[in-house]
Design an enzyme around this catalytic site. Sequence first.
Site, PDB file in Angstrom:
ATOM      1  CE  LYS A   1      37.973  44.086  39.055  1.00 21.19           C
ATOM      2  NZ  LYS A   1      37.157  43.131  39.328  1.00 21.19           N
TER       3      LYS A   1
HETATM    4  C1  LIG Z   1      36.067  43.020  39.502  1.00 19.54           C
HETATM    5  C2  LIG Z   1      35.054  41.803  39.557  1.00 19.54           C
HETATM    6  C3  LIG Z   1      33.764  41.434  39.096  1.00 19.54           C
HETATM    7  C4  LIG Z   1      32.825  42.641  38.620  1.00 19.54           C
HETATM    8  O1  LIG Z   1      33.392  42.995  37.438  1.00 19.54           O
HETATM    9  P1  LIG Z   1      32.824  44.419  36.730  1.00 19.54           P
HETATM   10  O2  LIG Z   1      33.627  44.776  35.646  1.00 19.54           O
HETATM   11  O3  LIG Z   1      33.142  45.464  37.881  1.00 19.54           O
HETATM   12  O4  LIG Z   1      31.356  44.488  36.625  1.00 19.54           O
HETATM   13  C5  LIG Z   1      33.241  40.057  39.166  1.00 19.54           C
HETATM   14  N1  LIG Z   1      33.945  39.053  39.785  1.00 19.54           N
HETATM   15  C6  LIG Z   1      35.277  39.377  39.920  1.00 19.54           C
HETATM   16  C7  LIG Z   1      35.911  38.284  40.785  1.00 19.54           C
HETATM   17  C8  LIG Z   1      35.900  40.519  40.189  1.00 19.54           C
HETATM   18  O5  LIG Z   1      37.247  40.732  40.515  1.00 19.54           O
END
Ligand SMILES: *Cc1c(COP(=O)(O)O)cnc(C)c1O
Length: 474
Positions: free
Chosen positions: A113
Site C-alpha cells: 500500500k
Molecule cells: C491490502 C492488501 C492486500 C489486498 O489488496 P487489494 O487491493 O485490497 O485487493 C493483499 N495483501 C496485503 C498485504 C495487503 O495489505
Amino acid sequence: MKYISTRGQSQARTFSQALLTGLAEDGGLLLPEEYPQIDDMTLHQWRELSYPDLAFEIISLFATDIDRDDLKGIIAKTYATQTFGTSDVTPVRTLSNGLKIEALSNGPTLAFKDMAMQLLGHLFEYVLSRDQQYLNIIGATSGDTGSAAEYALRGKQRVNVFMLSPHGRMSDFQRAQMYSLPDHNIYNIAVKGMFDDCQDIVKALHNDADFKQHYHLSTVNSINWGRIMAQIVYYFKGYFAATLSNEQKVSFCVPSGNFGNVLAGHIARSMGLPIHRLMVATNENDVLDEFFRSGRYVPRTADQTFVTSSPSMDISKASNFERFIFDLLDRDAAKVRQLWAQISQGQGFDLSDLLDKIHHRYGFVSAKSTHSDRLKTIAYLYREENDLIDPHTADGIKVALALREAGEVVICLETALAAKFESTIHEALPGEKINIPRPEALAGLEDLPQRVVVLDNDASAVKNYIRQQLDQSV
Ligand SMILES: *Cc1c(COP(=O)(O)O)cnc(C)c1O
C-alpha cells in the site's frame, strides 16, 4: 483527462477533484473516460526507464491538471531509494521453479500500500496548497491501510489524519507502527469495539453533512482513484524486468481483497501492456474466486467473513470490483446501477453468460488458498529457496503454482514482508530457529513511546474528540 462515474449520473471531474473525493455523488466510483493506449514503439522506449521516469510517463497521462514539472518533482521525491530501499523500487526475483516475485513491500510500512499511498501524500499536499484548501482524513483500519496512510501524510501541510482502530485487536507490531509516530497531524483513536464498529463510526461522521463540511472531512480508502493510478506503474515495471522484448507475454498473480491491486493490472492490460492472464488469489474469504469461476457475485456480511492468517484479504465485499464490472459491461452505467441496487438489497448478481469474455477477453482467472496452504507454501519457499515470504504473498504463490500452464511466465506480487506477521511464520516453521529480517529503521519499534487515545464505541465521542483537537488549533 476527465473522470466519470460507474453509475453515470455524476458530472465529469478533473484529476485533482477525483483525487480529493471518494465516491461520486451518485454513489459510483470514478474512472478515466478512456484508457490511454500505449503503442509498441512507446512501450519499447519505456523499457529502459528508471522507476520514477516510467512512473512520470504513465501518471502524466492521467494527472493532466497537475503542472508537468511539478508532477515530475513529486514523483522523483516519492519513488526515492531512501524510501523504497533500492533504486529499482520494485525488484523482480526468480525462484528455481521459474516463478517470479515482484517486491512491492519495501516502503516504510512493509506492505504494497506504500507504493500508492506515498505518492498520494505528496499529491495531497501539493493540490491542497495550490488550491488553498485544508483536509481532515478520517479512516478506519484493521492494520495495513491505516499505517500506510499515516506514514504517507505524517508532517504534511494542510492535512490531519484521524485513524480509528479496534482497541486491543491489532498485532504489537501494527500498533507500534501507527501509535509511535510523533507527528502532530497524526491522531490515533483506539475504539472499544471491532473493526466494523470503527468503519460504522467513520460512515456516521461522513454522513453528518454539517460536520463533514465544517471540518473538511475526506478519506484515502482503497477506492481512491489516485491509489489505483499509482499501482498501474509497477505492472509495466515488472513486465519490463521479466521480458526482453514486447513480443513476450507475462501473467500476474495478485493476492486480493478489495480488488484495488489487480484492478490496476486490468487497466495496464487495457492500455496495451502484453499481459496474458491476471490471476486473482483469495484466501478463505473467496467471494472473488467464486465470481471468476462461476460468474456469480454474492457479497457476504461481516459475520460471514472469516478471520484468517492473511488478514488484509479478509474482505467479503470488494469495493473496487464495480470498476471492473463497468468495463465488462462495456461501460453500461444503467446496468451497473441495476446490479448495485440488487447488492444494496442484500442480493448478488449473476453474469455467468459473460464468463467467456471474463476469461478470454479480459484474461481473469482465480483460485483460493487456505491457512494450511499458506503455512506449507511459506515452509516450502524457506526450505527449498531460502526465501522468506509473508502469508499474503504465500496465498499468491500457492495460486500461481496451481494455475500456471506450461511455458507461462508468472509474476507474483509480494504484498507484504514476513516481518509484519512473525507469529504465522513461526507457525509455518515450528521449532526452527529462523531469523526474520526486519529493516534497520524498525529495530526496537515496539519499545518506542506510543500516542493513542482510547474512546468508547460511539460516534459522538469521536466527533467530540475531533472537535476538541481542531477547534483548539484554530
Ligand atoms: C491490502 C492488501 C492486500 C489486498 O489488496 P487489494 O487491493 O485490497 O485487493 C493483499 N495483501 C496485503 C498485504 C495487503 O495489505
